[in-house]
Design a protein around this motif. Structure first.
Motif, PDB file in Angstrom:
ATOM      1  N   LYS A 142      38.252  33.081  38.697  1.00 38.65           N
ATOM      2  CA  LYS A 142      38.846  34.349  39.127  1.00 38.65           C
ATOM      3  C   LYS A 142      40.083  34.677  38.299  1.00 38.65           C
ATOM      4  N   GLU A 143      40.906  33.660  38.041  1.00 36.82           N
ATOM      5  CA  GLU A 143      42.097  33.897  37.218  1.00 36.82           C
ATOM      6  C   GLU A 143      41.721  34.287  35.796  1.00 36.82           C
ATOM      7  N   LYS A 146      40.706  37.938  35.827  1.00 37.68           N
ATOM      8  CA  LYS A 146      41.882  38.810  35.891  1.00 37.68           C
ATOM      9  C   LYS A 146      42.617  38.852  34.556  1.00 37.68           C
ATOM     10  N   ASN A 147      42.804  37.700  33.948  1.00 37.32           N
ATOM     11  CA  ASN A 147      43.611  37.622  32.726  1.00 37.32           C
ATOM     12  C   ASN A 147      42.878  38.119  31.486  1.00 37.32           C
ATOM     13  N   PHE A 150      39.988  42.023  33.176  1.00 37.08           N
ATOM     14  CA  PHE A 150      40.488  43.232  33.837  1.00 37.08           C
ATOM     15  C   PHE A 150      40.927  44.277  32.814  1.00 37.08           C
ATOM     16  N   TYR A 202      35.084  43.226  39.289  1.00 40.73           N
ATOM     17  CA  TYR A 202      36.349  43.310  40.017  1.00 40.73           C
ATOM     18  C   TYR A 202      36.371  42.330  41.195  1.00 40.73           C
ATOM     19  N   GLU A 253      46.082  44.649  42.036  1.00 35.87           N
ATOM     20  CA  GLU A 253      46.058  43.530  41.084  1.00 35.87           C
ATOM     21  C   GLU A 253      46.270  43.970  39.634  1.00 35.87           C
ATOM     22  N   TYR A 254      45.960  45.242  39.329  1.00 40.50           N
ATOM     23  CA  TYR A 254      45.997  45.672  37.930  1.00 40.50           C
ATOM     24  C   TYR A 254      46.067  47.194  37.876  1.00 40.50           C
TER      25      TYR A 254
END
Length: 337
Positions: A142-143, A146-147, A150, A202, A253-254
């Motif tokens: 998940k990280e 996101k990193n 996203f 997402y 989150e973004y």
């Protein structure tokens, strides 16, 4: 009752010429623990008959016949019918390599994935083009998502669709899809994969990319509605942009606002580029209407130029300043689908 591992969902509409190739490629998989859901979406050729013939020969094949409601509704029907642990969407004029599902299931089970994705070959009668994504191969937590993903969840900065644009190169965990209510928007009939894919990534907590594994064969027809202009397609693009604003506009989150604008720019460039060159006056008037649309005007507010070739930058400036007549006489490449 023993349930299948994979439910393969295939919307079918007037593809009697290609349907055997598609279904046979699934039946010939090295991984056989599957069910095939053929959704005859109001075909007027022999496609429905071919579907029934397959169902009579193999108990793993189920068929539903319905009035035409387009691919988004058909895929949703398939999701609701699916009994497998995982679901796969195949377009009925495409086909897959024999090892695709075995390789995907191996990774999905090893990493307990929400989704996995491979690469594909874009093919026509006279050419073949291997397609891959500009992201790294392997496992994403998940990280990591996101990193690393996203930033291209909706659109790459260089005006390309996100990695998950082609839902048919993915295998999805069905519980993950249902728990997050990840269905297709049934009033969107063009580019429906882009919105669905962005939502999926997402919410995903785990993802794996089988980069340079070209297991899917995408049949490219240059005369299809995907590659020509019509007003319904433009309206679908406008709906997608609005749904992106509603879904991602306030994400904590973004900040996806830049990508949403770049996505709208892509749709604008692509739509204008698909206009037929024959009727010059009608073409100019139509281009002018698109350039003057409020969503197009809005995207240029506090908007920095994306990282694209100079010809595309010229096209963007002509759109910004609504110079339809100049645009009409320039030879400007449209973005790739």
């Amino acid at each position: 009752m023993i349930l299948p591992t994979i439910s393969v969902i295939i919307p079918v509409f007037n593809v009697e010429k290609y349907l055997n190739r598609c279904v046979n490629s699934i039946l010939n998989q090295s991984f056989q623990d599957i069910e095939i859901i053929l959704i005859n979406d109001g075909s007027t050729d022999k496609s429905g008959i071919i579907c029934d013939e397959y169902a009579q020969k193999d108990p793993r094949i189920r068929v539903i016949h319905k009035k035409n409601a387009r691919v988004s509704a058909a895929r949703n029907d398939g999701i609701r019918m699916a009994k497998g642990k995982y679901v796969s969407f195949i377009d009925s004029d495409d086909w897959i390599e024999p090892e695709m599902y075995q390789e995907m299931v191996n990774k999905v089970e090893e990493y307990n994935l929400d989704l996995i994705m491979c690469d594909y070959k874009k093919k026509s009668e006279d050419f073949e083009d291997k397609r891959t994504q500009p992201i790294r191969s392997g496992y994403y937590s998940k990280e990591d998502i996101k990193n690393e993903l996203f930033s291209c969840l909706i659109m790459f900065e260089h005006l390309e669709f996100p990695p998950t644009i082609s839902n048919w190169v993915c295998l999805f965990n069905l519980n993950f899809i249902l728990e997050n209510n990840l269905l297709y928007e049934e009033d969107i009939h063009y580019c429906e994969d882009s919105l669905f894919g962005s939502k999926v990534m997402y919410h995903a907590k785990s993802f794996y990319y089988l980069k340079n594994h070209y297991y899917y064969n995408y049949f490219y027809n240059p005369n299809s509605t995907t590659n020509t202009y019509n007003e319904k397609k433009w309206n679908s693009y406008l709906k997608i942009n609005q749904r992106l604003i509603e879904y991602f506009g306030n994400a904590s989150e973004y900040d996806f606002s830049r990508q949403i604008k770049v996505n709208m720019l892509y749709f604008t460039l692509n739509t204008i580029g698909q206009h037929s060159p024959e009727k010059t006056k009608d073409r100019i008037n139509s281009i002018k209407q698109i350039m003057s649309h409020p969503k197009v005007t809005e995207l240029f507010k506090e908007f920095n130029m994306p990282k694209v070739p100079w010809k595309t930058k010229v096209a963007i400036l002509l759109i910004k300043f609504k110079m339809a007549r100049f645009y009409n006489y320039l030879v400007i490449p449209k973005p790739k689908i």
